[in-house]
Write an enzyme that holds these catalytic residues in place. Structure first.
Site, PDB file in Angstrom:
ATOM      1  N   SER A  98      40.685  35.699  37.190  1.00 31.77           N
ATOM      2  CA  SER A  98      38.767  35.464  37.259  1.00 31.77           C
ATOM      3  C   SER A  98      38.310  34.835  36.143  1.00 31.77           C
ATOM      4  CB  SER A  98      38.899  37.090  37.581  1.00 31.77           C
ATOM      5  OG  SER A  98      37.759  37.231  37.719  1.00 31.77           O
ATOM      6  N   ASP A 238      31.410  32.656  38.905  1.00 25.03           N
ATOM      7  CA  ASP A 238      32.954  32.925  37.586  1.00 25.03           C
ATOM      8  C   ASP A 238      34.536  32.462  38.686  1.00 25.03           C
ATOM      9  OD1 ASP A 238      34.056  34.884  40.450  1.00 25.03           O
ATOM     10  OD2 ASP A 238      35.014  36.544  38.802  1.00 25.03           O
ATOM     11  N   ASP A 240      36.954  33.063  40.435  1.00 25.33           N
ATOM     12  CA  ASP A 240      37.387  32.492  41.661  1.00 25.33           C
ATOM     13  C   ASP A 240      36.686  33.401  42.635  1.00 25.33           C
ATOM     14  OD1 ASP A 240      37.251  35.451  40.128  1.00 25.33           O
ATOM     15  OD2 ASP A 240      38.344  36.231  41.040  1.00 25.33           O
ATOM     16  N   ASP A 242      34.630  35.217  43.377  1.00 29.09           N
ATOM     17  CA  ASP A 242      34.595  36.493  43.736  1.00 29.09           C
ATOM     18  C   ASP A 242      33.122  37.146  43.054  1.00 29.09           C
ATOM     19  OD1 ASP A 242      35.297  37.783  41.170  1.00 29.09           O
ATOM     20  OD2 ASP A 242      36.623  38.803  42.258  1.00 29.09           O
TER      21      ASP A 242
END
Length: 452
Positions: A98, A238, A240, A242
């Site tokens: 992340s 961010d 990733d 999400d």
């Protein structure tokens, strides 16, 4: 032997590579996950970190070693992995850390339908299998096949939010060299939008800034670009992709809590009386506004596995967190920064107001933002603070929340992913917020080993 106690967190697996997490452990986790679920097919995706392709290949090999097939979806955002799991009703695994720095990587797991996997929903059993060893398997290995699901994912999101009635908008997007650089051009391609791209090259070394928009310093390039280009809004994702953070036309950061309220009211207009889930750190304006719009606010702990489970238990239409995670019933209760971005863009595109004015009605209080502290003794610090405020209301749903009559509230919560204690403060005005913030920080100064 890997130290699983530091690697397996409350709702994912995360650590530094290769000393805490390596290909061998990824193989073992894949095998244990497939065995635990008795799965016949799993989706596996990964982000752009240097170690991610190798870890994803090792994880997939572990899954196949237990006879399960793998749908390898390659470079994706975490919510695209959830789309694969939800749309095909299969378990999934995303190799990502992340927003963490480049040295980190991790594994996010989900059951069929993008259902969460946390300590109470599978991680504890997977850890036990890793520690005791898997039973022998002498069956036929599974097969690994590749498929690009990005076009299907983009089409699904665009059916959920109709952008065709939007006025022309100039949008600056900071992908942070993360997975948004691959996802955004496909999802947000639209004749009404002029997209200004920042750091769209996939690069897990994060050459410009760490892809962590929670840190205001990482939004500075976006803020400058929005003002420079005269844009209507800015988006920051961010690593990733999400999570999505927003900047208005003046270059000011939009509170994620205000975004939660905006999307909640949109979803309640579609589903009157529905439940809306929010976490313990979100502004108190969220439950107030949900109630005012006829919804049923439900408070829960921080973290995607907790939010998703509470949403499922209460048939909630939407859930939101202060950290930029937004969850949708129409997206299998999973979080999607891109879907949240579409909601904000549609709301702005159908309004004659600038984003700053549009969001003003959802911003009733002043928040400190998340203040991270490194403490020598977290339990002792929490006890000290609670004893100091023993004459006022406190709750322990997630860390320690103290409500101060006429002054606002604050929360102290140990991080689930990093060795930190997080402080959040909210009050009716900046002066009161700052006073409460400094009061708590001065109290914690007795235990703080790294200063403010």
């Amino acid at each position: 032997m890997h130290d699983l106690s530091t690697l397996i967190k409350a709702y994912d697996i995360r650590g530094t590579v290769p000393d805490q997490l390596d290909d061998d452990l990824a193989f073992q986790v894949g095998a244990a996950f497939a065995h635990h679920l008795g799965a016949t097919l799993l989706a596996v995706g990964h982000d752009m970190r240097v170690s991610s392709p190798s870890l994803a290949a090792a994880f997939s090999a572990g899954v196949a070693s237990r006879g399960a097939d793998v749908l390898a979806i390659g470079f994706v955002s975490t919510d695209l992995l959830y789309f694969a799991s939800g749309s095909q009703n299969i378990p999934g695994a995303m190799i990502t850390a992340s927003h963490n720095p480049p040295a980190y990587n991790g594994i996010k797991l989900c059951r069929p339908g993008a259902a969460p996997v946390g300590q109470d929903t599978g991680l504890r059993e997977i850890r036990a299998l890793l520690e005791t060893g898997l039973p022998e398997y002498d069956g036929v290995p599974g097969r690994i096949r590749s498929e690009d699901l990005l076009p299907s994912y983009a089409g699904y999101l665009r059916r959920l939010v109709d952008l065709d009635g939007s006025r022309p908008l100039k949008i600056v997007i900071d992908a942070g060299n993360g997975m948004a650089g691959r996802i955004v051009p496909v999802v947000l391609e639209h004749p009404a939008f002029d997209l200004v791209q920042l750091y769209f090259e996939l690069d897990g070394t994060f050459p410009h800034h760490v892809a962590n928009p929670m840190d205001p310093a990482n939004l500075e390039d976006l803020r400058i670009a929005v003002r420079l280009h005269g844009a209507d809004l800015g988006l920051a994702f961010d690593g990733d992709a999400d999570r999505c953070f927003f900047v208005d036309e003046e270059g000011d950061r939009v509170s994620p809590s205000a975004v939660v309220s905006l999307i909640a009211t949109r979803e309640l207009a579609r589903r009157p009386g529905a439940a809306i889930v929010y976490n313990a750190i979100t502004s108190k304006a969220v439950p107030e506004q949900v109630t005012e719009h006829g919804g049923r606010p439900i408070r829960t702990r921080v973290g995607h596995s907790f939010v998703k489970q509470v949403m499922a238990d209460n048939n909630a239409v939407f859930g939101g967190e202060h950290s930029g995670h937004y969850y949708f019933q129409d997206f299998w209760n999973a979080d999607s920064g891109m879907l949240a971005a579409l909601h904000v863009i549609e709301a702005l595109g159908q309004s004659a107001q600038p984003l700053s004015a549009l969001m003003r009605e959802f911003s009733r209080y002043v928040a400190s933002g998340e203040i991270n502290l490194t403490l020598e003794d977290v339990p002792a610090a929490l006890t000290l603070v609670e004893n100091h405020y023993r004459d006022v209301a406190a709750d322990h749903l997630d860390g320690l929340t103290i409500t101060l009559p006429g002054r606002g509230w604050f929360n102290l919560r140990p991080s689930n992913t990093e060795p930190l204690l997080r402080l959040n403060v909210e009050a009716a005005d900046h002066a009161t917020m700052a006073q409460v913030r400094d009061e708590v920080l001065d109290l914690l100064g007795q235990h703080v080993s790294t200063g403010r």
